[in-house]
Design an enzyme around this catalytic site. Sequence first.
Site, mmCIF file in Angstrom:
data_model
loop_
_atom_site.group_PDB
_atom_site.id
_atom_site.type_symbol
_atom_site.label_atom_id
_atom_site.label_comp_id
_atom_site.label_asym_id
_atom_site.label_seq_id
_atom_site.Cartn_x
_atom_site.Cartn_y
_atom_site.Cartn_z
ATOM 1 N N SER A 124 0.831 -1.209 0.000
ATOM 2 C CA SER A 124 0.000 0.000 0.000
ATOM 3 C C SER A 124 0.860 1.251 0.000
ATOM 4 O O SER A 124 1.967 1.255 0.566
ATOM 5 C CB SER A 124 -0.902 -0.007 1.236
ATOM 6 O OG SER A 124 -1.541 1.244 1.415
ATOM 7 N N TYR A 148 -2.443 0.058 10.228
ATOM 8 C CA TYR A 148 -2.613 -0.643 8.953
ATOM 9 C C TYR A 148 -1.372 -0.484 8.082
ATOM 10 O O TYR A 148 -0.811 -1.458 7.576
ATOM 11 C CB TYR A 148 -3.847 -0.117 8.210
ATOM 12 C CG TYR A 148 -3.851 -0.479 6.745
ATOM 13 C CD1 TYR A 148 -4.028 -1.803 6.345
ATOM 14 C CD2 TYR A 148 -3.655 0.497 5.758
ATOM 15 C CE1 TYR A 148 -4.017 -2.142 4.997
ATOM 16 C CE2 TYR A 148 -3.646 0.163 4.421
ATOM 17 C CZ TYR A 148 -3.826 -1.155 4.046
ATOM 18 O OH TYR A 148 -3.808 -1.496 2.708
ATOM 19 N N LYS A 152 1.733 -3.265 6.677
ATOM 20 C CA LYS A 152 2.237 -3.424 5.304
ATOM 21 C C LYS A 152 3.748 -3.201 5.261
ATOM 22 O O LYS A 152 4.480 -3.931 4.576
ATOM 23 C CB LYS A 152 1.530 -2.447 4.377
ATOM 24 C CG LYS A 152 0.044 -2.722 4.170
ATOM 25 C CD LYS A 152 -0.198 -4.054 3.495
ATOM 26 C CE LYS A 152 -1.663 -4.242 3.112
ATOM 27 N NZ LYS A 152 -1.924 -5.548 2.474
#
Length: 352
Positions: A124, A148, A152
Site C-alpha cells: 500500500s 494498517y 504493510k
Amino acid sequence: MTILITGGAGYIGSHTCVELLNAGYEIVVLDNLSNSKIDSLDRIREITKKNLKFYQTDLLNKGQLKTIFSENDIEAVIHFAGLKAVGESVLIPLHYYHNNITGTLILCEVMEEFGVNKMVFSSSATVYGIQEQVPLSENLPLQATNPYGRTKLMIEEILHDVYISNKNWCIAMLRYFNPVGAHSSGRIGEDPNGIPNNLVPYITQVAVGKLSELNVFGNDYTTHDGTGVRDYIHVLDLAAGHLKALEKVMTTSGVSAYNLGTGRGYSVMDMIHAFEKVTDRKIPYRIIDRRPGDIGISYADPTKAQRELNWIAQKGLEEMCSDSWRWQSNYPNGYEIDNKEQKEQKELNVIR
C-alpha cells in the site's frame, strides 16, 4: 500453471481473478469471507466462462493452508488477504498486527515447505506516511503513520529478509494507491460490509440513496480546495498490474517494490463533482474532523512499474466514476443471496 490468490473473493482480488483466468492461468482462491462475498466467485465464473477452486478458510489456519498446497500444484501466490481500514486499525491495532503479519508469516512458512517461492504482495502507498514531496517514488524513506500502514511496512521488511535467507525467492511488492471503479460488465465491484471506509463506495451509496450524505474528513489541508488529494486508479488497471508483476516474478529472482497509480491526484471535492456529472445527481455532504492517521496529499510516481513491468494505467477519471456507478446502480445492496435455495447451492461450491 496454478496460482493461489489469498483474499481472492474481495474487491481487488476478484478483478485480478478475472484478469488471470482470461490470461489462461488456473487459480485457487483462499478467502475467509470476512469482508467479501462468495457471490463474487460465481460472477467471476460467469464473466470468464472458466472455473476456479475455492477454499473458505483463514491464513491463520496453518493446517488448512498446508492442505491447500498439498491438493494443488501451486507455482506462485498473489497475496491480498488482510484487514485494510486505516481508521479501524487505529482503534484495534493488535487485531491488525496479528491478522496481517501472523497470516503472512504462516503463508511464507508453508510456501517454503512446499518449495513455492514466487509471490506478488498487496502492499500500500500508506507505507510512505507523510512526505515533504510528491509524487511518491519507491526510493523515499518509509514511515507509515497508522497501524494498517505499519503492518504493510513490516511485511515488506519481512519479505526482504525472506529473500536474503533464500535467493530463490522472487517477490513483487505492489504499493497501490486508491482503487476505484468496477468491472465494465457491472457484475462485480466493491461491496464493503457496513459503512464504507473508502471514498468512492461511500459516494456511490449516497448517490443511490442507500446513505443520506457523505462525510468529508477535513477541509483544511494545503490543497487547492482544502480536501485531501489522492491518486485514484481503476481496479481493472490495478488487476492488469498484478498480471504484469506475476509474469515478472515467474521469470526471475529478487525482491522489489512498485507503485501502481496514475501519477495524478484528485481531491475529495473533485471526486464529488465528477460523480455528480456521471450520475446527474447531487451528492449531499458535510465537512467533519480529519480522521486519525490521514494525510493531505498522496499520488504516485509510477515510472518504475512502467519501466520494469511494462505497465501503465489506461483508464481516466470519467471511466472510473461511470464503472463504479454502473455497479452500484445495478446492485444497490451489493452482492445478495436471493433465497435459501441459492444459499445452499453456493455453500456446495465451497471446499472446506
